[in-house]
Write a protein that holds these residues in place. Structure first.
Motif, short mmCIF file in Angstrom:
data_model
loop_
_atom_site.label_atom_id
_atom_site.label_comp_id
_atom_site.label_asym_id
_atom_site.label_seq_id
_atom_site.Cartn_x
_atom_site.Cartn_y
_atom_site.Cartn_z
N ALA A 114 0.89 -1.61 0.33
CA ALA A 114 0.17 -0.19 -0.16
C ALA A 114 0.90 1.27 -0.37
O ALA A 114 0.43 2.40 -1.26
N GLY A 115 1.83 1.30 0.45
CA GLY A 115 2.98 2.13 0.72
C GLY A 115 3.57 2.73 -0.28
O GLY A 115 3.84 3.83 -1.01
N ILE A 116 4.05 1.50 -1.13
CA ILE A 116 4.77 2.03 -2.57
C ILE A 116 3.60 1.96 -3.38
O ILE A 116 4.10 2.95 -4.41
N VAL A 121 1.70 6.53 -6.92
CA VAL A 121 0.51 7.44 -7.26
C VAL A 121 0.76 8.83 -7.24
O VAL A 121 0.53 9.81 -7.88
N VAL A 122 1.62 9.13 -5.63
CA VAL A 122 1.99 11.07 -5.67
C VAL A 122 3.59 10.80 -6.17
O VAL A 122 3.21 12.44 -7.13
N TYR A 123 3.75 10.18 -6.88
CA TYR A 123 5.06 10.63 -7.82
C TYR A 123 4.64 10.26 -9.34
O TYR A 123 4.80 11.52 -9.68
N VAL A 124 3.61 10.15 -9.74
CA VAL A 124 3.11 10.15 -11.00
C VAL A 124 2.38 11.41 -10.92
O VAL A 124 2.14 12.45 -12.08
N ARG A 125 1.45 11.57 -9.86
CA ARG A 125 0.59 13.44 -9.93
C ARG A 125 1.16 14.33 -9.99
O ARG A 125 1.11 14.56 -10.89
N GLN A 126 2.96 14.26 -9.33
CA GLN A 126 3.85 14.99 -9.10
C GLN A 126 4.53 15.73 -10.40
O GLN A 126 4.76 16.73 -10.64
N LYS A 127 4.77 14.75 -11.46
CA LYS A 127 5.30 14.50 -12.48
C LYS A 127 4.27 15.32 -13.42
O LYS A 127 4.78 16.15 -14.48
N MET A 128 2.77 14.82 -13.57
CA MET A 128 2.06 15.84 -14.57
C MET A 128 2.09 16.93 -14.11
O MET A 128 1.51 18.13 -14.24
N LEU A 129 1.90 17.53 -12.09
CA LEU A 129 1.52 18.32 -12.22
C LEU A 129 2.86 19.69 -12.59
O LEU A 129 2.74 20.63 -12.67
N ASP A 130 4.09 19.32 -12.52
CA ASP A 130 5.28 19.43 -12.87
C ASP A 130 5.07 19.67 -14.90
O ASP A 130 5.65 21.47 -15.00
#
Length: 145
Positions: A114-116, A121-130
């Motif tokens: 669940a942590g991974i 999800v957070v990593y992908v979302r951050q890349k999208m926002l960047d």
């Protein structure tokens, strides 16, 4: 910070493994339990020296349904003891160590996954926002603002 968290996690796992090893060796070979754990051996473990022949294990479905073993009636688990005078007897017990350990490690594995997943999800979302921010900056530069 990540390195410190990984070190603490590793240290925690190491402590759990050592504790599990020590408690299984020094566990309940000469423990005194109450009379609630019925058996066919009239409670010889209360008055005699004994050794655990087979650790706590779940009773079979037949033993539970037929109530043929008094040791199984109270808790659904039994262990085999060898008393110094009375010989082999069955005693009810509260928990099966290996089932608890399996459940713990299953929970730990699920929480790790669940942590991974959450991190992904957070990593992908951050890349999208960047990427969106870079596109806005490029549009502003192209307009000359």
């Amino acid at each position: 910070m990540v390195f410190a968290i990984i070190c603490l996690g590793g240290l925690t796992l190491l402590v759990l493994i050592f504790e599990s090893h020590w408690t299984s060796e020094n566990g309940h070979h000469h423990s005194r339990q109450s009379h609630k754990n019925a058996s066919r051996g009239n409670g010889c473990w209360l008055t005699e020296d004994f050794e655990v022949v087979k650790d706590c294990a779940p009773c079979t479905d037949f033993e539970l349904a037929s109530k043929s073993e008094p040791a199984c009636i109270a808790s659904g688990f039994k262990e085999i003891l060898h008393c110094s005078i009375s010989g082999k007897v069955l005693r009810g017990c509260d928990r099966v160590t290996w089932i608890d350990e399996r459940n713990f490690w299953t929970f730990e594995a699920l929480m790790f996954l669940a942590g991974i997943f959450s991190y992904s999800v957070v990593y992908v979302r951050q890349k999208m926002l960047d990427q969106e921010m870079l596109q806005r900056i490029q549009k502003q530069l192209a307009r000359g603002v």
